[in-house]
Write a protein that holds these residues in place. Structure first.
Motif, PDB file in Angstrom:
ATOM      1  N   LEU A   1       0.819  -1.218   0.000  1.00 38.50           N
ATOM      2  CA  LEU A   1       0.000   0.000   0.000  1.00 38.50           C
ATOM      3  C   LEU A   1       0.852   1.267   0.000  1.00 38.50           C
ATOM      4  O   LEU A   1       0.400   2.335   0.390  1.00 38.50           O
ATOM      5  N   THR A   2       2.113   1.109  -0.441  1.00 45.56           N
ATOM      6  CA  THR A   2       2.942   2.322  -0.535  1.00 45.56           C
ATOM      7  C   THR A   2       2.429   3.165  -1.709  1.00 45.56           C
ATOM      8  O   THR A   2       1.880   2.628  -2.682  1.00 45.56           O
ATOM      9  N   VAL A   3       2.616   4.487  -1.627  1.00 45.89           N
ATOM     10  CA  VAL A   3       2.121   5.345  -2.712  1.00 45.89           C
ATOM     11  C   VAL A   3       3.276   6.171  -3.277  1.00 45.89           C
ATOM     12  O   VAL A   3       4.245   6.452  -2.588  1.00 45.89           O
ATOM     13  N   ASP A  41      -6.834   2.743   8.976  1.00 50.64           N
ATOM     14  CA  ASP A  41      -7.676   1.713   8.362  1.00 50.64           C
ATOM     15  C   ASP A  41      -8.412   2.236   7.137  1.00 50.64           C
ATOM     16  O   ASP A  41      -8.425   1.600   6.080  1.00 50.64           O
ATOM     17  N   ILE A  42      -9.034   3.418   7.287  1.00 51.38           N
ATOM     18  CA  ILE A  42      -9.831   3.901   6.150  1.00 51.38           C
ATOM     19  C   ILE A  42      -8.944   4.348   4.990  1.00 51.38           C
ATOM     20  O   ILE A  42      -9.261   4.106   3.833  1.00 51.38           O
ATOM     21  N   THR A  43      -7.799   4.968   5.302  1.00 49.23           N
ATOM     22  CA  THR A  43      -6.926   5.389   4.188  1.00 49.23           C
ATOM     23  C   THR A  43      -6.363   4.156   3.468  1.00 49.23           C
ATOM     24  O   THR A  43      -6.311   4.118   2.247  1.00 49.23           O
ATOM     25  N   ASP A  44      -5.990   3.121   4.239  1.00 48.89           N
ATOM     26  CA  ASP A  44      -5.502   1.885   3.600  1.00 48.89           C
ATOM     27  C   ASP A  44      -6.567   1.299   2.683  1.00 48.89           C
ATOM     28  O   ASP A  44      -6.273   0.824   1.590  1.00 48.89           O
ATOM     29  N   ARG A  45      -7.804   1.334   3.159  1.00 44.17           N
ATOM     30  CA  ARG A  45      -8.898   0.750   2.362  1.00 44.17           C
ATOM     31  C   ARG A  45      -9.069   1.504   1.042  1.00 44.17           C
ATOM     32  O   ARG A  45      -9.156   0.904  -0.038  1.00 44.17           O
ATOM     33  N   ILE A  81      -6.199  -3.335  -5.541  1.00 50.58           N
ATOM     34  CA  ILE A  81      -5.859  -4.519  -4.728  1.00 50.58           C
ATOM     35  C   ILE A  81      -7.138  -5.083  -4.115  1.00 50.58           C
ATOM     36  O   ILE A  81      -7.880  -4.368  -3.441  1.00 50.58           O
ATOM     37  N   ASP A  82      -7.373  -6.363  -4.362  1.00 49.84           N
ATOM     38  CA  ASP A  82      -8.583  -7.002  -3.857  1.00 49.84           C
ATOM     39  C   ASP A  82      -8.352  -7.431  -2.403  1.00 49.84           C
ATOM     40  O   ASP A  82      -7.497  -8.256  -2.127  1.00 49.84           O
ATOM     41  N   GLN A  83      -9.123  -6.844  -1.491  1.00 46.86           N
ATOM     42  CA  GLN A  83      -8.912  -7.174  -0.074  1.00 46.86           C
ATOM     43  C   GLN A  83     -10.039  -8.014   0.513  1.00 46.86           C
ATOM     44  O   GLN A  83     -10.102  -8.210   1.717  1.00 46.86           O
ATOM     45  N   THR A  84     -10.932  -8.507  -0.343  1.00 43.58           N
ATOM     46  CA  THR A  84     -12.009  -9.322   0.212  1.00 43.58           C
ATOM     47  C   THR A  84     -11.424 -10.634   0.734  1.00 43.58           C
ATOM     48  O   THR A  84     -10.666 -11.298   0.028  1.00 43.58           O
ATOM     49  N   PRO A  85     -11.743 -11.004   1.989  1.00 47.01           N
ATOM     50  CA  PRO A  85     -11.150 -12.219   2.532  1.00 47.01           C
ATOM     51  C   PRO A  85     -11.594 -13.442   1.746  1.00 47.01           C
ATOM     52  O   PRO A  85     -12.764 -13.572   1.396  1.00 47.01           O
ATOM     53  N   LEU A  86     -10.605 -14.301   1.447  1.00 47.92           N
ATOM     54  CA  LEU A  86     -10.912 -15.516   0.696  1.00 47.92           C
ATOM     55  C   LEU A  86     -11.712 -16.492   1.540  1.00 47.92           C
ATOM     56  O   LEU A  86     -11.446 -16.656   2.725  1.00 47.92           O
ATOM     57  N   LYS A  87     -12.718 -17.085   0.928  1.00 44.53           N
ATOM     58  CA  LYS A  87     -13.468 -18.098   1.678  1.00 44.53           C
ATOM     59  C   LYS A  87     -13.021 -19.464   1.163  1.00 44.53           C
ATOM     60  O   LYS A  87     -13.453 -19.908   0.096  1.00 44.53           O
ATOM     61  N   PRO A  88     -12.137 -20.139   1.900  1.00 47.82           N
ATOM     62  CA  PRO A  88     -11.643 -21.412   1.395  1.00 47.82           C
ATOM     63  C   PRO A  88     -12.750 -22.461   1.321  1.00 47.82           C
ATOM     64  O   PRO A  88     -13.674 -22.433   2.124  1.00 47.82           O
ATOM     65  N   LYS A  89     -12.599 -23.374   0.347  1.00 47.16           N
ATOM     66  CA  LYS A  89     -13.638 -24.411   0.195  1.00 47.16           C
ATOM     67  C   LYS A  89     -13.343 -25.603   1.087  1.00 47.16           C
ATOM     68  O   LYS A  89     -14.214 -26.309   1.508  1.00 47.16           O
ATOM     69  N   GLY A  90     -12.080 -25.828   1.377  1.00 50.31           N
ATOM     70  CA  GLY A  90     -11.735 -26.975   2.229  1.00 50.31           C
ATOM     71  C   GLY A  90     -10.616 -26.589   3.164  1.00 50.31           C
ATOM     72  O   GLY A  90     -10.427 -25.415   3.464  1.00 50.31           O
ATOM     73  N   LYS A  91      -9.848 -27.584   3.601  1.00 47.21           N
ATOM     74  CA  LYS A  91      -8.749 -27.333   4.521  1.00 47.21           C
ATOM     75  C   LYS A  91      -7.603 -26.598   3.807  1.00 47.21           C
ATOM     76  O   LYS A  91      -7.288 -26.931   2.663  1.00 47.21           O
ATOM     77  N   VAL A  92      -7.006 -25.625   4.475  1.00 51.55           N
ATOM     78  CA  VAL A  92      -5.925 -24.880   3.834  1.00 51.55           C
ATOM     79  C   VAL A  92      -4.666 -24.824   4.712  1.00 51.55           C
ATOM     80  O   VAL A  92      -4.746 -24.862   5.932  1.00 51.55           O
ATOM     81  N   VAL A  93      -3.524 -24.749   4.017  1.00 52.81           N
ATOM     82  CA  VAL A  93      -2.258 -24.464   4.693  1.00 52.81           C
ATOM     83  C   VAL A  93      -1.942 -23.002   4.368  1.00 52.81           C
ATOM     84  O   VAL A  93      -1.869 -22.628   3.195  1.00 52.81           O
TER      85      VAL A  93
END
Ligand code: PEP
Ligand code: MG
Length: 534
Positions: free
Chosen positions: A25-27, A129-133, A141-153
């Motif tokens: 997030l550097t500008v 937080d708001i400036t980063d967003r 940059i996509d910041q939506t949290p990934l919803k894993p389908k199964g077990k993840v490492v």
């Protein structure tokens, strides 16, 4: 593909790769931009940020109304003229939207940090937080949290405790990181959750961002996209480990050495949900509940009721076994933005733990009230971290008495709770004869005690070879503490990671350690070691 690292939390795991990147997030400043188009970009990004926040607000409202409120505050801050007018002025000078957002955000943050009011100071973290967003949106940059389908490492450059706490434990079966050390708090968390972890991975950049990983947290071996044959070998290894664990159940009772010395073997936890593992592994109690972890997976201070509920849950589930809850040990590598600790040159020796609690008494009092109220629901012991001066203990005891008086005046009952201190600074070892006269028990924190005695940063890979809890200087510190504890009629335990080092078990017995507190998965192994000692 095979990789190697340092196995720091035992166990075998297989899951798909979940690559956790810290977004850049550097500008960069760009002059002479078209004012109209940059303003449009900024307004569009702000609208998108509000949409994201609205979604987060609605999703969180049912389960955690307090955190939901933060998202609501962030939505309002995006319209705050102190922020928007600051951006506007910079855009009018022909600067790009990213730079204008960051600069206006930093100006507002610095202004808030300079205020006397603690509430307003805490808003500085919200501005970040708001400036980063907004900047993430501007940079695509996509910041939506990934919803894993199964077990993840989870594969990451580095994991901070706050990030570890926020991960959904239902999906995470392993951690693989480029950096990290045996006693960094993310690793300790992984161990207390029983999740295999490998750090210091060589050729880390070659690990692909997708695919499958099979890992062995004992040997530090990582296989990316393993073949059928490799999977069969891993399956066999897992089976053998499970059989070995079953054999350890022979030691589920009280641990007594061959010469008749009995040792309590308790477990360390960071969360109420860890209690299941404590019970499954037949621990004699919880020897260390690192209460700061319940401050880390959130965006605002947990109030008295929230803390009370967490402590009560642990005490009830463990009752009648003892539970040692350590008061807040935030700071150093455990950071929550709303504490606003700021950057320090020497964070491990800086503003942390009891130093914060004695400085910001309102935070301490809230925690003590929650703890004392919860004391009726089980066998509670309260412990204070990072003691380096007897004056701190006098002050703590005065504050505890004041909180008790307050509760009594409100007709709120509480039990008589033993108070102990952590011995984790060389100063506390040297004055352990004096401290022992003031408290009911000691617990030696060998992670910090090793770091401070040997002047070797516990989180720095470059000083890992110097960080040795078996060093004679550390062992002498332990011996002196035990001697002073017993001379004054109090018990002494060890709750740092070296409590699980079975090459030291005989030494611990010889110097009279009464209790060892280790990660839940190590309890039976340590009980076995005690039974095999003299
Ligand atoms: C220690 O320092 O040994 C300890 C148990 O505390 P923490 O690891 O949380 O600093
Ligand atoms: Mg410590």
């Amino acid at each position: 593909m095979k990789f190697n690292g340092l196995g720091v939390s035992e166990g075998i795991a297989t899951g798909s790769i979940f690559y956790l990147t810290t977004p850049d997030l550097t500008v960069t400043r760009i002059d002479n931009c078209d004012v109209v188009s940059q303003r449009q970009r900024f307004l569009k990004a702000v609208n998108k940020a509000k949409g994201q926040l609205r979604q987060l607000y609605e999703r969180t409202l049912e389960t955690d109304s307090e955190s939901a409120e933060i998202f609501h505050v962030h939505m309002m801050m995006l319209d705050d003229p102190d922020f928007t007018e600051g951006v506007e002025q910079l855009l009018n000078q022909g600067l790009n939207a990213e730079y204008a957002t960051r600069t206006a955000g930093d100006n507002l943050k610095n202004m808030l940090e300079g205020l006397d009011d603690d509430y307003m100071k805490a808003r500085a973290a919200d501005v970040c937080d708001i400036t980063d967003r907004v900047i993430a949106i501007l940079k695509g940059i996509d910041q939506t949290p990934l919803k894993p389908k199964g077990k993840v490492v989870v594969v990451a450059d580095e994991l901070y405790p706050s990030q570890t706490m926020k991960l959904n434990k239902d999906f995470v079966v392993g951690f693989v990181t480029r950096h990290g050390s045996q006693t960094s708090h993310s690793v300790i968390l992984a161990r207390s959750m029983g999740i295999p972890c490998i750090v210091n991975v060589q050729r880390f950049n070659d690990i692909p961002h997708s695919g499958t990983i099979a890992m062995d947290g004992t040997t530090g071996e990582i296989l990316v996209n393993p073949s059928e044959q490799q999977l069969t070998t891993i399956g066999d290894k897992l089976l053998r480990q499970q059989q070995q664990r079953k054999q350890l159940l022979d030691y589920c009772g009280k641990a007594v050495s061959k010469c008749g010395k009995s040792m309590d073997v308790c477990a360390n936890i960071g969360n109420p949900s860890d209690v299941r593992q404590v019970l499954e592994n037949h621990a004699d109690g919880v020897g260390l509940f690192r209460s700061e972890f319940i401050y880390l997976d959130r965006n605002t201070f947990p109030d008295e009721q929230k803390q009370f509920a967490a402590y009560k849950e642990v005490l009830e589930k463990m009752s009648p076994l003892p539970v040692v809850i350590r008061t807040l040990d935030i700071g150093s590598d455990k950071q929550a933005p709303y504490f606003n600790i700021g950057k320090e040159d020497n964070p491990a020796m800086g503003y942390r733990a009891i130093r914060i609690c004695l400085d910001k008494e309102e935070i301490f009092v809230t925690q003590l009230r929650a703890l004392l109220r919860a004391s009726l629901y089980g066998n509670l012991n309260i412990m204070f971290p990072m003691i380096s001066d007897i004056e701190q203990v006098y002050r703590i005891k005065r504050i505890v008495q004041r909180v008790k008086d307050q509760l009594t005046s409100e007709n709120i009952s509480f039990a008589d709770v033993p108070l102990g201190v952590m011995i984790e600074t060389p100063a506390s070892v040297i004055i352990s004869d004096l401290l022992a006269k003031e408290v009911d028990f000691f617990s030696i924190g060998t992670n910090d005690l090793t770091q401070y005695t040997l002047a070797a940063d516990r989180t720095n890979e470059k000083t890992a070879h110097l960080f040795d809890s078996r060093n004679i200087a550390v062992l002498r510190m332990i011996e002196l503490t035990a001697k002073n504890a017993h001379a004054n009629g109090i018990k002494v335990g060890i709750c740092g990671e070296s409590a699980a080092d079975t090459t030291l078990t005989q030494f611990y017995i010889d110097v009279g350690i009464d209790k060892l507190s280790v990660s839940p998965a190590a309890v039976l192994k340590v009980k076995k070691a005690v039974c095999q000692c003299n």
